[in-house]
Design a protein around this motif. Structure first.
Motif, PDB file in Angstrom:
ATOM      1  N   ALA A 106      -4.079  -6.490  -8.607  1.00  0.00           N
ATOM      2  CA  ALA A 106      -4.352  -7.527  -9.607  1.00  0.00           C
ATOM      3  C   ALA A 106      -3.200  -7.623 -10.603  1.00  0.00           C
ATOM      4  N   ILE A 107      -2.732  -6.480 -11.085  1.00  0.00           N
ATOM      5  CA  ILE A 107      -1.645  -6.468 -12.060  1.00  0.00           C
ATOM      6  C   ILE A 107      -0.336  -6.904 -11.413  1.00  0.00           C
ATOM      7  N   GLY A 108      -0.091  -6.436 -10.179  1.00  0.00           N
ATOM      8  CA  GLY A 108       1.136  -6.836  -9.485  1.00  0.00           C
ATOM      9  C   GLY A 108       1.193  -8.329  -9.235  1.00  0.00           C
ATOM     10  N   SER A 109       0.077  -8.921  -8.813  1.00  0.00           N
ATOM     11  CA  SER A 109       0.030 -10.371  -8.599  1.00  0.00           C
ATOM     12  C   SER A 109       0.235 -11.119  -9.911  1.00  0.00           C
ATOM     13  N   THR A 110      -0.359 -10.617 -10.982  1.00  0.00           N
ATOM     14  CA  THR A 110      -0.192 -11.252 -12.292  1.00  0.00           C
ATOM     15  C   THR A 110       1.269 -11.260 -12.712  1.00  0.00           C
ATOM     16  N   GLU A 111       1.955 -10.151 -12.483  1.00  0.00           N
ATOM     17  CA  GLU A 111       3.367 -10.088 -12.876  1.00  0.00           C
ATOM     18  C   GLU A 111       4.216 -11.065 -12.067  1.00  0.00           C
ATOM     19  N   VAL A 112       3.933 -11.182 -10.776  1.00  0.00           N
ATOM     20  CA  VAL A 112       4.670 -12.127  -9.941  1.00  0.00           C
ATOM     21  C   VAL A 112       4.500 -13.552 -10.467  1.00  0.00           C
ATOM     22  N   PHE A 113       3.261 -13.927 -10.775  1.00  0.00           N
ATOM     23  CA  PHE A 113       2.998 -15.272 -11.292  1.00  0.00           C
ATOM     24  C   PHE A 113       3.636 -15.477 -12.660  1.00  0.00           C
ATOM     25  N   LEU A 114       3.580 -14.448 -13.513  1.00  0.00           N
ATOM     26  CA  LEU A 114       4.167 -14.574 -14.847  1.00  0.00           C
ATOM     27  C   LEU A 114       5.677 -14.790 -14.778  1.00  0.00           C
ATOM     28  N   LEU A 115       6.353 -14.033 -13.930  1.00  0.00           N
ATOM     29  CA  LEU A 115       7.793 -14.207 -13.767  1.00  0.00           C
ATOM     30  C   LEU A 115       8.125 -15.614 -13.265  1.00  0.00           C
ATOM     31  N   THR A 116       7.264 -16.136 -12.411  1.00  0.00           N
ATOM     32  CA  THR A 116       7.472 -17.492 -11.901  1.00  0.00           C
ATOM     33  C   THR A 116       7.303 -18.530 -13.008  1.00  0.00           C
ATOM     34  N   VAL A 117       6.235 -18.387 -13.802  1.00  0.00           N
ATOM     35  CA  VAL A 117       6.000 -19.326 -14.893  1.00  0.00           C
ATOM     36  C   VAL A 117       7.108 -19.226 -15.941  1.00  0.00           C
ATOM     37  N   MET A 118       7.615 -18.023 -16.195  1.00  0.00           N
ATOM     38  CA  MET A 118       8.706 -17.857 -17.160  1.00  0.00           C
ATOM     39  C   MET A 118       9.976 -18.547 -16.681  1.00  0.00           C
ATOM     40  N   ALA A 119      10.245 -18.492 -15.374  1.00  0.00           N
ATOM     41  CA  ALA A 119      11.405 -19.200 -14.833  1.00  0.00           C
ATOM     42  C   ALA A 119      11.225 -20.710 -14.995  1.00  0.00           C
ATOM     43  N   TYR A 120      10.007 -21.200 -14.741  1.00  0.00           N
ATOM     44  CA  TYR A 120       9.724 -22.629 -14.915  1.00  0.00           C
ATOM     45  C   TYR A 120       9.843 -23.025 -16.386  1.00  0.00           C
ATOM     46  N   ASP A 121       9.377 -22.159 -17.281  1.00  0.00           N
ATOM     47  CA  ASP A 121       9.489 -22.411 -18.718  1.00  0.00           C
ATOM     48  C   ASP A 121      10.946 -22.582 -19.136  1.00  0.00           C
ATOM     49  N   SER A 152      -5.130 -13.706  -9.341  1.00  0.00           N
ATOM     50  CA  SER A 152      -4.730 -12.309  -9.149  1.00  0.00           C
ATOM     51  C   SER A 152      -5.945 -11.423  -8.867  1.00  0.00           C
ATOM     52  N   ILE A 153      -7.025 -11.637  -9.607  1.00  0.00           N
ATOM     53  CA  ILE A 153      -8.253 -10.857  -9.380  1.00  0.00           C
ATOM     54  C   ILE A 153      -8.826 -11.152  -8.002  1.00  0.00           C
ATOM     55  N   LEU A 154      -8.830 -12.422  -7.610  1.00  0.00           N
ATOM     56  CA  LEU A 154      -9.340 -12.797  -6.294  1.00  0.00           C
ATOM     57  C   LEU A 154      -8.502 -12.171  -5.180  1.00  0.00           C
ATOM     58  N   THR A 155      -7.187 -12.178  -5.342  1.00  0.00           N
ATOM     59  CA  THR A 155      -6.294 -11.561  -4.353  1.00  0.00           C
ATOM     60  C   THR A 155      -6.554 -10.067  -4.236  1.00  0.00           C
ATOM     61  N   ALA A 156      -6.683  -9.395  -5.387  1.00  0.00           N
ATOM     62  CA  ALA A 156      -6.927  -7.953  -5.376  1.00  0.00           C
ATOM     63  C   ALA A 156      -8.274  -7.618  -4.753  1.00  0.00           C
ATOM     64  N   LEU A 157      -9.292  -8.409  -5.039  1.00  0.00           N
ATOM     65  CA  LEU A 157     -10.611  -8.187  -4.442  1.00  0.00           C
ATOM     66  C   LEU A 157     -10.561  -8.325  -2.927  1.00  0.00           C
ATOM     67  N   LEU A 194      -6.230  -7.463  11.406  1.00  0.00           N
ATOM     68  CA  LEU A 194      -6.685  -8.431  10.416  1.00  0.00           C
ATOM     69  C   LEU A 194      -6.135  -8.091   9.039  1.00  0.00           C
ATOM     70  N   ASN A 195      -6.162  -6.806   8.696  1.00  0.00           N
ATOM     71  CA  ASN A 195      -5.637  -6.383   7.395  1.00  0.00           C
ATOM     72  C   ASN A 195      -4.146  -6.670   7.279  1.00  0.00           C
ATOM     73  N   GLU A 196      -3.406  -6.416   8.367  1.00  0.00           N
ATOM     74  CA  GLU A 196      -1.976  -6.690   8.353  1.00  0.00           C
ATOM     75  C   GLU A 196      -1.707  -8.177   8.194  1.00  0.00           C
ATOM     76  N   ALA A 197      -2.513  -8.991   8.876  1.00  0.00           N
ATOM     77  CA  ALA A 197      -2.348 -10.447   8.765  1.00  0.00           C
ATOM     78  C   ALA A 197      -2.637 -10.921   7.342  1.00  0.00           C
ATOM     79  N   LEU A 198      -3.676 -10.360   6.720  1.00  0.00           N
ATOM     80  CA  LEU A 198      -4.000 -10.722   5.343  1.00  0.00           C
ATOM     81  C   LEU A 198      -2.883 -10.300   4.386  1.00  0.00           C
ATOM     82  N   LEU A 199      -2.343  -9.111   4.614  1.00  0.00           N
ATOM     83  CA  LEU A 199      -1.293  -8.604   3.735  1.00  0.00           C
ATOM     84  C   LEU A 199      -0.056  -9.484   3.803  1.00  0.00           C
TER      85      LEU A 199
END
Length: 308
Positions: A106-121, A152-157, A194-199
């Protein structure tokens, strides 16, 4: 039989970075120093932004959230890793492993999205400055954060659920310092295709998509910088962008190495080294790269220092 064994599995053993006894104390001191620097740097940035009205802008609002996420990212894994350097019983309970994996993803996904939004900003600020206050207003930033944390929470779940419904009927030793999907799939006694495909599709796909957005944003930024007539101004802008870009390469490079390839091709030794970079090193470097080279942050530090 497999279901029975899975039900009675109550703990995992984290083998850590190395099993060499002579390296345990030096590694403990090294990572303790990194963790302390991470907390000091990111908490300092958060306090500085809160105390300085001049920094109450979308850019620094996103930076405040990045510092918060960096503290969480390092705290999910580093304290447990530090303890395991000094004890022989390097176990983690089954629920504890589930929680650690969920938080890490969850935290890793959040950081990826934040870095992306900061680049767009930065793209909007440099390439469309007249529209910046219209596009990047408070409501937009809050909506973006709600979207980021929700996805991020949905991805982690998703990753946590599909990993821990697998049967574990063999060894409970995880060749890692945290409960990571590739490491746990290695000890599962079932088909993990299946897990590898999801990852690859979810984690790898999101990372590649965000990286493409960042590269496009910085391409426009570089093009705008090249139009600057002043050589000194152009050099300062390139210097700042290059430091940001180094951080992005380190973070996204290790993530792509970890999650954009099938688990069967993973080397656990390489995965552990890569995890150190994006879980421990990157959260420590972000305050330096994104803030201390910034003129407004330096001005705020000098003002608060004089006031004290």
């Amino acid at each position: 039989m497999q279901e029975d064994n899975k039900t009675h599995l109550t703990e995992f053993i984290l083998l850590g970075l190395t099993d060499d006894p002579s390296l345990q104390v030096p590694l403990f001191m090294f990572f303790l120093l990194l963790y302390g620097a991470t907390l000091l740097g990111n908490i300092g940035i958060m306090v500085l932004i809160r105390m300085t009205p001049r920094l109450h802008t979308p850019m620094y609002f996103l930076l405040w959230n990045l510092s918060f996420v960096d503290i969480c990212s390092s705290s999910v894994t580093t304290p447990n890793m530090l303890v395991n350097f000094l004890v022989e019983n390097k176990t983690i309970s089954f629920p504890g492993c589930v929680i650690q994996m969920f938080l890490a993803y969850a935290i890793g996904s959040t950081e990826v999205f934040l870095l992306t939004v900061m680049a767009y900003d930065r793209y909007i600020a440099i390439c469309n400055p007249l529209l910046y206050s219209v596009i990047m207003n408070n409501r937009t930033c809050i909506c973006l954060l709600v979207f980021i944390y929700s996805v991020s929470i949905l991805t982690a779940l998703t990753h946590s659920y599909f990993t821990f419904i697998l049967p574990f009927c063999g060894s409970n030793k995880i060749t890692h310092f945290l409960c990571d999907v590739p490491a746990i799939l290695k000890i599962a006694c079932a088909d993990t295709s299946l897990n590898e495909a999801l990852l690859v599709s979810i984690a790898g796909g999101l990372i590649l998509l965000c990286l493409i957005i960042i590269l496009i944003s910085y391409s426009y930024i570089v093009a705008a910088i090249l139009k600057i007539n002043s050589l000194g101004g152009r050099w300062r802008a390139f210097s700042t962008c290059s430091s940001h870009f180094v951080c992005l390469i380190v973070y996204f490079g290790t993530l792509i190495f970890m999650y954009a390839q099938p688990t069967s091709s993973h080397s656990m030794a390489e995965d552990r080294v890569a995890s150190v970079f994006y879980l421990v090193v990157s959260p420590m470097l972000n305050p330096l790269i994104y803030s201390l080279r910034n003129k407004e942050v330096k001005w705020a530090v000098r003002k608060i220092t004089k006031r004290m």
